[in-house]
Structure formats: C-alpha cells, structure tokens
Enzyme design. Sequence first.
Site, PDB file in Angstrom:
ATOM      1  CB  SER A   1      -0.883   0.024   1.246  1.00 46.49           C
ATOM      2  OG  SER A   1      -1.908  -0.919   1.176  1.00 46.49           O
ATOM      3  N   PRO A   2       0.323   2.332  -0.570  1.00 42.11           N
ATOM      4  CG  PRO A   2      -1.158   3.912  -1.461  1.00 42.11           C
ATOM      5  CD  PRO A   2      -0.939   2.428  -1.337  1.00 42.11           C
TER       6      PRO A   2
ATOM      7  NE  ARG B   1      -6.235   2.580  -0.683  1.00 45.39           N
ATOM      8  CZ  ARG B   1      -5.379   2.179   0.265  1.00 45.39           C
ATOM      9  NH1 ARG B   1      -4.958   3.019   1.180  1.00 45.39           N
ATOM     10  NH2 ARG B   1      -4.943   0.943   0.289  1.00 45.39           N
TER      11      ARG B   1
ATOM     12  CE1 TYR C   1      -5.887  13.278   3.271  1.00 50.57           C
ATOM     13  CE2 TYR C   1      -5.757  11.070   2.364  1.00 50.57           C
ATOM     14  CZ  TYR C   1      -5.412  11.988   3.334  1.00 50.57           C
ATOM     15  OH  TYR C   1      -4.593  11.615   4.367  1.00 50.57           O
TER      16      TYR C   1
ATOM     17  N   GLY D   1       0.166  -3.087   4.293  1.00 54.38           N
ATOM     18  CA  GLY D   1       0.679  -1.775   4.632  1.00 54.38           C
ATOM     19  C   GLY D   1       1.648  -1.820   5.786  1.00 54.38           C
TER      20      GLY D   1
ATOM     21  CB  ALA E   1      -1.081  10.195  -1.383  1.00 47.38           C
TER      22      ALA E   1
ATOM     23  CD  GLN F   1      -3.139   6.654  -2.928  1.00 43.49           C
ATOM     24  OE1 GLN F   1      -2.600   7.336  -2.065  1.00 43.49           O
ATOM     25  NE2 GLN F   1      -3.970   5.658  -2.641  1.00 43.49           N
TER      26      GLN F   1
END
Length: 388
Positions: A24-25, A236, A188, A332, A59, A101
Amino acid sequence: MSQPVLLQPITLRGVTSRNRILISPMCQYSATDGIANDWHLVHLGKFAQGGAGLVMVEAAAVTAEGRITHGDVGIWNDEQIAPLERIAAFLKDNGAVPSIQLAHAGRKASMQRPWYGNAALDEADRARGDLPWRTVAPSAIPMEEGWLMPHALDVAELAALREQWRRATLRAVEAGFEFVEVHCAHGYLLHEFLSPLSNRRSDAYGGDRAGRMRYPLEIIETVRAAWPAERPLSVRISSVDGIDGGLALEDQIAFAREARARGADLIDCSSGGLLGSATAARIPRGYGFQVPYAAEIRRAADVATIAVGLILHPQQAEDVLADGHADLVAIGREALFDPNWPLHAELALGGGSGEVFASWPKQYGWWLERREPGLRRLEGPPLPFRKI
C-alpha cells in the site's frame, strides 16, 4: 501441489505482477518541495527486494495545495519526475510493478506531519517554518473545529484542476510507472465530493448521488485518457464513511460500477477517514475488517478488487483470495514491520520452486542457502552468551 493463489502471477491489461501482493502507499512525510529523496528510494526498494508483486509510491500530490503536509511527495512539476523515475526503475529492476497513487488532499491539506500532532498547522509548526496554505474543497466546510475554512471550488477551478490531474498522469508515465491509482478515499478531495457530509453544492457537482459522483468520475476519465491503454488503473475508495448520514456501501457499489465503466480496472477497498486523520478508527477494527467490503463490491459491481486492512498473516491473505473475496491483497504497516513479508509468505505457504531461497535476491539467497544446513544440524537450546 498447486501454487497458492497469493503467489500466482496476475495480468492486468498488459502488465503482469509476479504475485497478488501489493504494498500500500504509505506517506513518509519526508519530501522537500514535493521531491522524493533517498529515504523514499530505500523505503520502497526494500519491498521490491522483499518479493512484493506491486509496490506503490505514497499519495503524490497533483498540485502544491493538494499536499497533506509540507513533507508530501508531489508530481505537480517536472522537477519531481527524475527522483520518481529513479524509484520506478529500481522497483522494476527488482521484479516489482512500479506503481503510484495520485491524490489531492482537499480540505485535509495544510496539516501537521503526524509526529508533530497530525492536526491542523499551529504556532509551533509556524515556528518550524511550516506555514499554512489555502485549502480547497467541494464546499466551504472545514473538516473539524480549528481547521482552515476551505475555499469552495467553482466550475472554472474544477476544470483547471482536471488539467493538473492530466499533467500529473503524464509525468507518472514519463517516470516509468506501470500501475496508477486515483485516491478517492480517506477524506481527501475526491472523497469529499462523494460524501453528502462534505459536499453541500447545489450545482451539477452536488446534490444527489449522481451529482456527487460527477467530479471524481471526471477525474478517473481524465487519468484514464492520459494513461497508456495497456497499463492498469485502480481507484481507492472509502467503502463507507462510518458516520451517520455519510456514505453507505450501496453508494460506493454504484460508484465502483461507474468507475469501471470509465476504465478503472480495480477498486481498492478501504473505509472511513472523512473526519480526523486518515487512520482515525471510526470503523470497528479486527483482522481483515475491510475484506467484506472488497468481497461485496467485487460481487455487486462486477469489478476486480483489492482487499486491505489488518491482513497480517500469509494464510489469512491466501484465504481472502482463494475464497474469491478479492483479486489482490494490499499489505501496509505489516510490511513496515517485515519488508520481506511476501518472501516469508512463500516459505509459510509452501510456494516457490522447491529451493528454499530461490525467490530471494541472489545477493541474499546465496548466503541464506548456505546458512540453512548449518542451522538444521544444531539441536537443543542456544548456548548462553559468553564474554570473551
């Protein structure tokens, strides 16, 4: 004996991953002016060396005001391409699909690095030189008391911001990434458009579900058009807000269907984050607590999904995939604890070629193969430490 599903290759459009494990980012809050550095190279490179199929850069902000913190990685100008290109090349050279991402923090921008408090910038941050900047959102509603009042984007500004997403996508192509994800989760900007709690607009970009989905879907269309047709695109989402009056799973099933129709190949199924930090625990947590979202969206929206959220053990991850709940699993914080999690999963599940360390980097496997016979000869408890 058949190979575990977790360890089987998967082809998405024209890109093949060596297994079904995505890292995961995870924001590191360590960039300067959006420029990635050696920390990011080593942080991400460990996961490629550790056997992950896809490794995703955190991100990356598509505009400077779209950063979460002063330390965020960015992709809003050409100066930021070369360091990302170095990272993408290292990931690919070490067997992982280089992934990124793209994101805009919306009203959750201008925020402290988490180790300074994970809240709105305050006087202590100003003293460090971390000055606040203008934040934007669908509506002029601050995230919580004490946060900046965001500027409500008008239609012309939305069009200009779409162009920034397009340019950011082209930079990701130039940097060599082969898998891209559009961030529509965790409170976000694009999530703010989706949720009725943060989107109170009365124009075409607000109101009912279709209106609230309009801008995120336009961004997905924009990214898909700029992204090479042979490379996969993920979205996502926060599958639910977990707040009264917020997004429900049925809303996000509808969004997933529309995203798929616009070229999304996978839906990455997270949850929560509209209020507070992205990791705020508004959804009850337990092992695999978000897997049911991935399973239901996969079934109801007829789209491939990524399962994420307290997937800690290899057999747990294997069961998620073997039972048809998702197509990939995202690891993650457990990967921070153990960057070699994918290689250890292979050992635990009995996959691979039969040679114990065949999948490890040859620089490590050569040593480890010679370590194992000696360990097997040792019997009984370890000898006590003896000073020389």
